[in-house]
Design a protein around this motif. Structure first.
Motif, PDB file in Angstrom:
ATOM      1  N   ASP A  77       1.557   5.032   5.281  1.00  0.00           N
ATOM      2  CA  ASP A  77       2.745   4.025   5.411  1.00  0.00           C
ATOM      3  C   ASP A  77       1.621   2.854   6.479  1.00  0.00           C
ATOM      4  O   ASP A  77       1.862   3.350   7.435  1.00  0.00           O
ATOM      5  CB  ASP A  77       4.250   4.311   5.220  1.00  0.00           C
ATOM      6  N   ILE A  78       2.655   1.742   6.277  1.00  0.00           N
ATOM      7  CA  ILE A  78       2.795   1.238   7.323  1.00  0.00           C
ATOM      8  C   ILE A  78       2.795   1.218   8.723  1.00  0.00           C
ATOM      9  O   ILE A  78       3.785   2.177   8.726  1.00  0.00           O
ATOM     10  CB  ILE A  78       3.033  -0.807   6.735  1.00  0.00           C
ATOM     11  N   PRO A 133      -5.289   9.306   3.582  1.00  0.00           N
ATOM     12  CA  PRO A 133      -5.939   7.722   4.077  1.00  0.00           C
ATOM     13  C   PRO A 133      -6.060   6.488   3.437  1.00  0.00           C
ATOM     14  O   PRO A 133      -6.339   5.332   3.822  1.00  0.00           O
ATOM     15  CB  PRO A 133      -7.640   7.993   4.279  1.00  0.00           C
ATOM     16  N   TYR A 134      -5.291   6.075   1.971  1.00  0.00           N
ATOM     17  CA  TYR A 134      -5.455   5.138   1.748  1.00  0.00           C
ATOM     18  C   TYR A 134      -4.983   4.050   1.752  1.00  0.00           C
ATOM     19  O   TYR A 134      -5.259   2.588   1.308  1.00  0.00           O
ATOM     20  CB  TYR A 134      -4.700   5.755   0.142  1.00  0.00           C
ATOM     21  N   MET A 135      -4.291   3.611   2.834  1.00  0.00           N
ATOM     22  CA  MET A 135      -3.575   3.051   3.219  1.00  0.00           C
ATOM     23  C   MET A 135      -3.881   2.529   4.855  1.00  0.00           C
ATOM     24  O   MET A 135      -4.427   0.953   5.516  1.00  0.00           O
ATOM     25  CB  MET A 135      -1.996   2.707   3.752  1.00  0.00           C
ATOM     26  N   GLY A 136      -5.453   3.186   4.954  1.00  0.00           N
ATOM     27  CA  GLY A 136      -6.468   2.520   6.012  1.00  0.00           C
ATOM     28  C   GLY A 136      -5.770   2.703   7.651  1.00  0.00           C
ATOM     29  O   GLY A 136      -4.835   3.333   7.912  1.00  0.00           O
ATOM     30  N   SER A 137      -6.619   2.136   8.440  1.00  0.00           N
ATOM     31  CA  SER A 137      -6.356   1.665   9.756  1.00  0.00           C
ATOM     32  C   SER A 137      -5.032   2.399  10.353  1.00  0.00           C
ATOM     33  O   SER A 137      -4.340   2.876  10.983  1.00  0.00           O
ATOM     34  CB  SER A 137      -7.160   0.933  10.603  1.00  0.00           C
ATOM     35  N   ASP A 138      -3.912   0.712  10.205  1.00  0.00           N
ATOM     36  CA  ASP A 138      -2.956   0.458  11.057  1.00  0.00           C
ATOM     37  C   ASP A 138      -1.742   2.227  10.193  1.00  0.00           C
ATOM     38  O   ASP A 138      -0.611   1.875  11.342  1.00  0.00           O
ATOM     39  CB  ASP A 138      -2.326  -0.152  10.786  1.00  0.00           C
ATOM     40  N   SER A 139      -2.415   2.932   9.018  1.00  0.00           N
ATOM     41  CA  SER A 139      -1.316   3.615   8.620  1.00  0.00           C
ATOM     42  C   SER A 139      -1.307   5.101   9.398  1.00  0.00           C
ATOM     43  O   SER A 139      -0.669   6.307   8.938  1.00  0.00           O
ATOM     44  CB  SER A 139      -1.592   3.308   7.376  1.00  0.00           C
TER      45      SER A 139
END
Lengths: 274, 274
Positions: free
Chosen positions: B101-102, B126-132
């Motif tokens: 999540d964020i 992984p869908y939400m990317g690096s900061d998740s």
């Protein structure tokens, strides 16, 4: 009470609001006088809910904040959901859990949120594809809110993968084969408001759950301008900016005032763009 | 006891095993004589753990199965993790939760599994990317196991998005900038064994958590042939085929026998392919 598409539209019409209040409740952020009470989380949520139920149309407890407290947190999560659906059955309750796993596991998550608890909707991560989402959709009176384009910085890492059609577009198009706008919504972040035009090309009628207004900096009016449908089609979420609006004994009134401000803007946006 | 890369390699060497036992525990699937006990889930898990701890190197409770039971389920999940890490601290404990999540929310999930509980690793979507993903990686003694190529049918819906580089390859390549093989593993399903050659081009040294052997039909020897590194680099999971191997009073012995069979095959594969 189950919440169908038309029930939600009626709520929005009646309250002139498409506000979802995010219950990202953390003890260290709530007013000091509540810290020492054993059921601080639930008491805080209850006060916020009682103060905003006629202004908001949805509540979105974020499971992470409850899980972080272990068993006591899960208990507070359950109490919160049960309180909303017993006291204010017209409210749309979204478990913001971003679950998703192989079929036999998603089945269990569906039980957790739709059988064990009376949540109306669950946020689901699309990475694992159809059979990770299908078990939630077998609950015909419940909603899946699929991640499409999220509000965070990392959204650009993977969600724009692909040439002509980007991953988030593929998620929208593919998932239309699984269910229609009567059962499926999408998460689309407010921080990328100009993208709502693209989103609407793929899902012209679906409701969008929109985080990122408020603490994350997205613009409510931009979201309405590019994303609103004739049935509204938007649930705009604000969490921290509402629930932590005040830090004293009057925190619930402060939350109400902040929610009211958003609702009033929403009422004029409904006039302007619908 | 924290589990570093070398600790895991030592366990594998010592036990001649890279078996992970998935604790997808459901009351209706366990032996009838346990159904009526109030703490059936934990008692079942404890028996399985006691019967397999010297054969397996990891346990993977799947949070969905616990959440489906509400507060009592979360309690059983906590008890299970605490039991493993207190009685068999050398075991690698993976919370199979597929969170993500964020940033401010992933922080809470990290607290739930790494602070509130002593899990060694968490599966992350992984869908939400690096900061998740980043908030989990700030726990330097803990592991993130990122979904790459999953074992289910729906894997083909989105994970192959992209022209030259597919989404799952992008996940592998991008995430290498976040952490190395000392802290990051990947989920790669056994049902696509021929893909391990491609996977190894991107992450030659990383450990892979491999579901899909057993009930889902993947081949252990194929996985080893295409995926094994000089440090093994594999944790192969089996859940249903082990924990539900027997349905009588001797269910734990039956689970041990099934686990032992896999371990013996693993011992020869370690000789053959390392």
């Amino acid at each position: 009470m189950t919440m169908k598409y038309q029930d939600l539209v009626r709520q929005i019409e009646k309250k002139q609001s498409f506000l979802c209040v995010g219950l990202d409740t953390a003890v260290e952020k709530m007013p000091k006088h509540l810290h020492q009470t054993p059921d601080a989380i639930f008491r805080f949520n209850k006060a916020i809910i009682d103060a905003t139920h006629d202004i908001a149309v949805a509540y979105k407890p974020n499971t992470a904040f409850y899980e972080a407290l272990g068993v006591a947190g899960w208990q507070a999560f359950e109490e919160t959901v049960l309180y909303i659906k017993s006291k204010y059955p017209e409210m749309f309750v979204i478990a913001d859990a971003k679950r998703g796993d192989i079929g036999n596991t998603s089945e269990r998550y569906a039980k957790a949120f739709f059988e064990q608890l009376p949540c109306d909707a669950l946020t689901v991560a699309p990475y694992m594809g159809s059979d990770s989402v299908q078990p939630f959709l077998t609950f015909k009176d419940k909603w899946v809110i699929l991640l499409a384009l999220t509000s965070n910085n990392g959204a650009t890492d993977f969600q724009f993968t692909g040439e002509e059609k980007k991953l988030f577009e593929k998620v929208l198009d593919t998932s239309k084969n699984w269910a229609d706008e009567q059962q499926l919504m999408y998460v689309v972040g407010a921080t990328q408001a100009e993208m709502f035009t693209t989103i609407r090309k793929h899902v012209p009628k679906s409701f969008l759950l929109v985080p990122g207004v408020g603490a994350q900096g997205g613009s409510l009016s931009e979201v309405a301008k590019y994303g609103m449908t004739k049935d509204c089609g938007l649930l705009v979420n604000a969490s921290r900016s509402i629930i932590y609006a005040g830090s004293g004994h009057d925190f619930a009134e402060a939350a109400r005032a902040e929610a009211k401000k958003m609702q009033q803007e929403m009422a004029s946006l409904l006039k302007e763009y619908r």
